[in-house]
Design a protein around this motif. Structure first.
Motif, PDB file in Angstrom:
ATOM      1  N   VAL A 237       0.818  -1.212   0.000  1.00  0.00           N
ATOM      2  CA  VAL A 237       0.000   0.000   0.000  1.00  0.00           C
ATOM      3  C   VAL A 237       0.852   1.264   0.000  1.00  0.00           C
ATOM      4  N   SER A 238       1.892   1.293   0.797  1.00  0.00           N
ATOM      5  CA  SER A 238       2.646   2.535   0.951  1.00  0.00           C
ATOM      6  C   SER A 238       3.816   2.678  -0.018  1.00  0.00           C
ATOM      7  N   GLN A 239       4.001   1.727  -0.907  1.00  0.00           N
ATOM      8  CA  GLN A 239       5.107   1.787  -1.865  1.00  0.00           C
ATOM      9  C   GLN A 239       4.596   2.197  -3.248  1.00  0.00           C
ATOM     10  N   PRO A 240       5.398   2.920  -4.011  1.00  0.00           N
ATOM     11  CA  PRO A 240       4.939   3.373  -5.336  1.00  0.00           C
ATOM     12  C   PRO A 240       5.036   2.317  -6.432  1.00  0.00           C
ATOM     13  N   TRP A 241       5.456   1.091  -6.098  1.00  0.00           N
ATOM     14  CA  TRP A 241       5.631   0.062  -7.128  1.00  0.00           C
ATOM     15  C   TRP A 241       4.321  -0.280  -7.817  1.00  0.00           C
ATOM     16  N   GLN A 242       3.182  -0.007  -7.141  1.00  0.00           N
ATOM     17  CA  GLN A 242       1.887  -0.314  -7.759  1.00  0.00           C
ATOM     18  C   GLN A 242       1.696   0.414  -9.082  1.00  0.00           C
ATOM     19  N   PHE A 243       2.283   1.584  -9.187  1.00  0.00           N
ATOM     20  CA  PHE A 243       2.106   2.377 -10.388  1.00  0.00           C
ATOM     21  C   PHE A 243       2.797   1.769 -11.599  1.00  0.00           C
ATOM     22  N   PHE A 244       3.739   0.872 -11.358  1.00  0.00           N
ATOM     23  CA  PHE A 244       4.372   0.180 -12.477  1.00  0.00           C
ATOM     24  C   PHE A 244       3.398  -0.758 -13.181  1.00  0.00           C
ATOM     25  N   PHE A 245       2.359  -1.192 -12.448  1.00  0.00           N
ATOM     26  CA  PHE A 245       1.339  -2.030 -13.077  1.00  0.00           C
ATOM     27  C   PHE A 245       0.555  -1.256 -14.137  1.00  0.00           C
TER      28      PHE A 245
ATOM     29  N   VAL B 234      -8.196  -5.315  -9.153  1.00  0.00           N
ATOM     30  CA  VAL B 234      -9.379  -5.674  -8.361  1.00  0.00           C
ATOM     31  C   VAL B 234      -8.966  -6.476  -7.133  1.00  0.00           C
ATOM     32  N   THR B 235      -8.000  -7.368  -7.288  1.00  0.00           N
ATOM     33  CA  THR B 235      -7.529  -8.170  -6.154  1.00  0.00           C
ATOM     34  C   THR B 235      -6.900  -7.294  -5.087  1.00  0.00           C
ATOM     35  N   PHE B 236      -5.983  -6.420  -5.481  1.00  0.00           N
ATOM     36  CA  PHE B 236      -5.347  -5.547  -4.495  1.00  0.00           C
ATOM     37  C   PHE B 236      -6.340  -4.574  -3.859  1.00  0.00           C
ATOM     38  N   SER B 237      -7.287  -4.076  -4.631  1.00  0.00           N
ATOM     39  CA  SER B 237      -8.296  -3.178  -4.073  1.00  0.00           C
ATOM     40  C   SER B 237      -9.167  -3.902  -3.057  1.00  0.00           C
ATOM     41  N   ALA B 238      -9.573  -5.121  -3.377  1.00  0.00           N
ATOM     42  CA  ALA B 238     -10.398  -5.890  -2.444  1.00  0.00           C
ATOM     43  C   ALA B 238      -9.632  -6.205  -1.162  1.00  0.00           C
TER      44      ALA B 238
ATOM     45  N   TRP C 122      -4.156  -6.888 -15.901  1.00  0.00           N
ATOM     46  CA  TRP C 122      -4.110  -5.679 -15.080  1.00  0.00           C
ATOM     47  C   TRP C 122      -5.395  -5.510 -14.275  1.00  0.00           C
ATOM     48  N   VAL C 123      -6.533  -5.760 -14.903  1.00  0.00           N
ATOM     49  CA  VAL C 123      -7.817  -5.622 -14.202  1.00  0.00           C
ATOM     50  C   VAL C 123      -7.892  -6.596 -13.029  1.00  0.00           C
ATOM     51  N   VAL C 124      -7.485  -7.837 -13.243  1.00  0.00           N
ATOM     52  CA  VAL C 124      -7.522  -8.839 -12.170  1.00  0.00           C
ATOM     53  C   VAL C 124      -6.608  -8.425 -11.021  1.00  0.00           C
ATOM     54  N   ILE C 125      -5.403  -7.963 -11.327  1.00  0.00           N
ATOM     55  CA  ILE C 125      -4.462  -7.539 -10.283  1.00  0.00           C
ATOM     56  C   ILE C 125      -5.025  -6.354  -9.509  1.00  0.00           C
TER      57      ILE C 125
END
Length: 69
Positions: free
Chosen positions: A15-23, A54-58, A49-52
């Motif tokens: 959550v607190s790392q910017p690596w998510q934006f690489f997706f 939605v999974t992280f958001s859930a 990308w959509v699956v990843i």
């Protein structure tokens, strides 16, 4: 509900790392490939990308409790 150590690890790692934006590269590359007439591969990348996302958001909204103070 969730072990505190697991909760802290998830919040600190995902959550607190910017690596998510690489997706965000996945749908961009997918759109590029779609425009180059490689539609199946393009839609595959966008779908992954959509699956990843939605999974992280859930997980972030319903399983873990991250207080970013």
């Amino acid at each position: 509900m969730v072990d505190e150590k697991l909760n802290l690890w998830y919040c600190d790692t995902f959550v607190s790392q910017p690596w998510q934006f690489f997706f965000l590269l996945l749908p961009l590359v997918g759109a590029f490939l779609y425009g180059r007439e490689q539609k199946k591969l393009g839609w595959t990348l966008i779908g992954i990308w959509v699956v990843i996302q939605v999974t992280f958001s859930a997980l972030t909204n319903f399983v873990f409790s991250c207080n970013l103070e």
